[in-house]
Scaffold this active site. Structure first.
Site, mmCIF file in Angstrom:
data_model
loop_
_atom_site.group_PDB
_atom_site.id
_atom_site.type_symbol
_atom_site.label_atom_id
_atom_site.label_comp_id
_atom_site.label_asym_id
_atom_site.label_seq_id
_atom_site.Cartn_x
_atom_site.Cartn_y
_atom_site.Cartn_z
ATOM 1 N N TYR A 133 0.832 -1.201 0.000
ATOM 2 C CA TYR A 133 0.000 0.000 0.000
ATOM 3 C C TYR A 133 0.865 1.248 0.000
ATOM 4 O O TYR A 133 2.033 1.229 0.375
ATOM 5 C CB TYR A 133 -0.942 0.002 1.217
ATOM 6 C CG TYR A 133 -0.270 0.167 2.557
ATOM 7 C CD1 TYR A 133 -0.243 1.393 3.207
ATOM 8 C CD2 TYR A 133 0.342 -0.913 3.184
ATOM 9 C CE1 TYR A 133 0.362 1.541 4.433
ATOM 10 C CE2 TYR A 133 0.947 -0.784 4.414
ATOM 11 C CZ TYR A 133 0.953 0.451 5.043
ATOM 12 O OH TYR A 133 1.568 0.600 6.264
ATOM 13 N N HIS A 167 3.010 6.617 13.660
ATOM 14 C CA HIS A 167 1.916 6.349 12.734
ATOM 15 C C HIS A 167 0.908 5.407 13.389
ATOM 16 O O HIS A 167 1.180 4.789 14.417
ATOM 17 C CB HIS A 167 2.446 5.703 11.445
ATOM 18 C CG HIS A 167 2.998 4.332 11.657
ATOM 19 N ND1 HIS A 167 4.247 4.103 12.216
ATOM 20 C CD2 HIS A 167 2.480 3.102 11.402
ATOM 21 C CE1 HIS A 167 4.477 2.821 12.287
ATOM 22 N NE2 HIS A 167 3.409 2.168 11.807
#
Length: 402
Positions: A120, A185
């Protein structure tokens, strides 16, 4: 007279007190005279609007929430870890040889990432940054999960009831060099199911929660929680630890080379990039054009490689190699044209008419076998009727034409 004296004494006393007073309102220091009181008021307003510092009780409450979503198991022995680490070295070697697909390898300073099963876009690869903007690559853009990950890692997780069978369909290997890091993140919640499983190898490190990064130079704030991750240890993140707080790897926590295998489940309806957007995205640095024939069955990828190879041949280049010999990219294109004749044996007019003025200066022999003199006469006749722009007929005459 006495009244006047008393009044005069009072006046003198008042004058003496006024002239020798050290009150800040009557006698200011030089820097006080230059001080802007409006800035002082605005500073107070900014302080009033700032978020209040969390109390100790609030910090402890957040720490408890983070730990509630963490589960750790020392799953792999030293011998099992050594076997897996050999397989990781093989993956790194294959990546260096450029044998993986286009988006399998993602390189960063002191950290390489290898996607298997699903890959991704994230971080700087996104055209529009922000949570929820991550997208999966189209099917087939990354390599399949190696069999050894299923045999040595996933099966061990299933046998210990850490994940249900058939849960894992995505694997990532992060290879850190000393001082490598990954910024704070949250794994995209619209792409990956929970829990997030990671297994550490090669050396010990720490996973930090709630840090903030700043760069040039790189600095990291104090974490809310610093979770030790020993070699052979498996960590599962879910709940608050996976969704409500960021996690990262700090540079100071990677003292020697370290590798981590992250296995997850990708949702079936997770958003994907279209094929065209994937081709226009940043290609992985490990992709080697020498292995393009391996993926010749993918028409879009072959078209992408052809366009990149054609872009290297610039018609405005000088055409001089390092050895001083004159190269003619136009002649190369013309030779390709001659190798694809039409049914009657001549070059296709549809391709030749639009670019005749480009190839005329270096034309040795026309498609039907006419001499150099005839082609030169035709060129002179054409130049009288239709002037050719200077840039399109520029010839490098460092070496006489033969």
């Amino acid at each position: 007279m006495a009244d006047s004296c008393s009044d005069l004494r009072q006046k003198l006393d008042h004058h003496h007190h006024h002239t020798h007073s050290y009150d800040d309102t009557s006698r200011r220091r030089p820097f006080d005279e230059r001080y802007d009181t409006s800035r002082r008021r605005s500073h107070w307003k900014q302080a009033d609007n700032a978020e209040p510092r969390p109390s100790f009780e609030d910090d402890m409450e957040q720490v408890k929430k983070i730990h509630s979503g963490i589960k750790q198991v020392q799953l792999f022995s030293d011998s099992e870890s050594a076997e897996i680490e050999k397989k990781i070295d093989e993956v790194v070697q294959i990546g260096q040889e450029g044998k993986y697909r286009q988006h399998t390898v993602d390189r960063a300073p002191l950290r390489n990432k290898y996607f298997f099963g699903e890959g991704y876009t994230y971080g700087a690869q996104l055209s529009k940054r922000g949570p929820g903007q991550e997208r999966l690559y189209p099917k087939g853009e990354v390599d399949d999960i190696p069999d050894w990950i299923f045999e040595l890692v996933v099966k061990k997780l299933e046998d210990n009831n850490l994940v249900p069978k058939g849960f894992i369909n995505s694997a990532v290997i992060n290879d850190y060099q000393p001082g490598g890091c990954i910024v704070s993140h949250v794994d995209p919640m619209h792409i990956f199911d929970r829990p997030i499983i990671s297994a550490s190898f090669l050396s010990d490190a720490a996973l930090c929660f709630g840090c903030k990064f700043s760069f040039k130079p790189i600095r990291v704030t104090k974490p809310k929680v610093s979770l030790p991750m020993a070699r052979g240890c498996v960590t599962l993140l879910s709940g608050y630890a996976a969704d409500e707080v960021t996690h990262c790897i700090r540079p100071q926590d990677v003292k020697s080379r370290r590798a981590v295998i992250i296995v997850r489940r990708v949702f079936e309806d997770a958003p994907r990039l279209s094929r065209q957007l994937s081709l226009n995205s940043i290609p992985a640095s490990s992709y080697d054009k020498r292995h393009a024939s391996r993926y010749s069955q993918h028409d879009d990828r072959t078209l992408y490689n052809d366009e990149k190879s054609r872009s290297r041949v610039s018609p405005n280049s000088s055409g001089v190699s390092k050895t001083g010999k004159v190269r003619s990219t136009i002649a190369i294109v013309e030779s390709r044209k001659k190798t694809s004749p039409t049914k009657n044996g001549n070059v296709s007019r549809e391709r030749g008419e639009g670019s005749e003025h480009k190839r005329a200066p270096l034309k040795r022999q026309s498609g039907d076998g006419r001499s150099k003199q005839e082609s030169t006469e035709e060129r002179q006749a054409k130049s009288k009727t239709e002037p050719v722009p200077h840039k399109k007929v520029k010839i490098n005459r460092q070496q006489p034409l033969s």
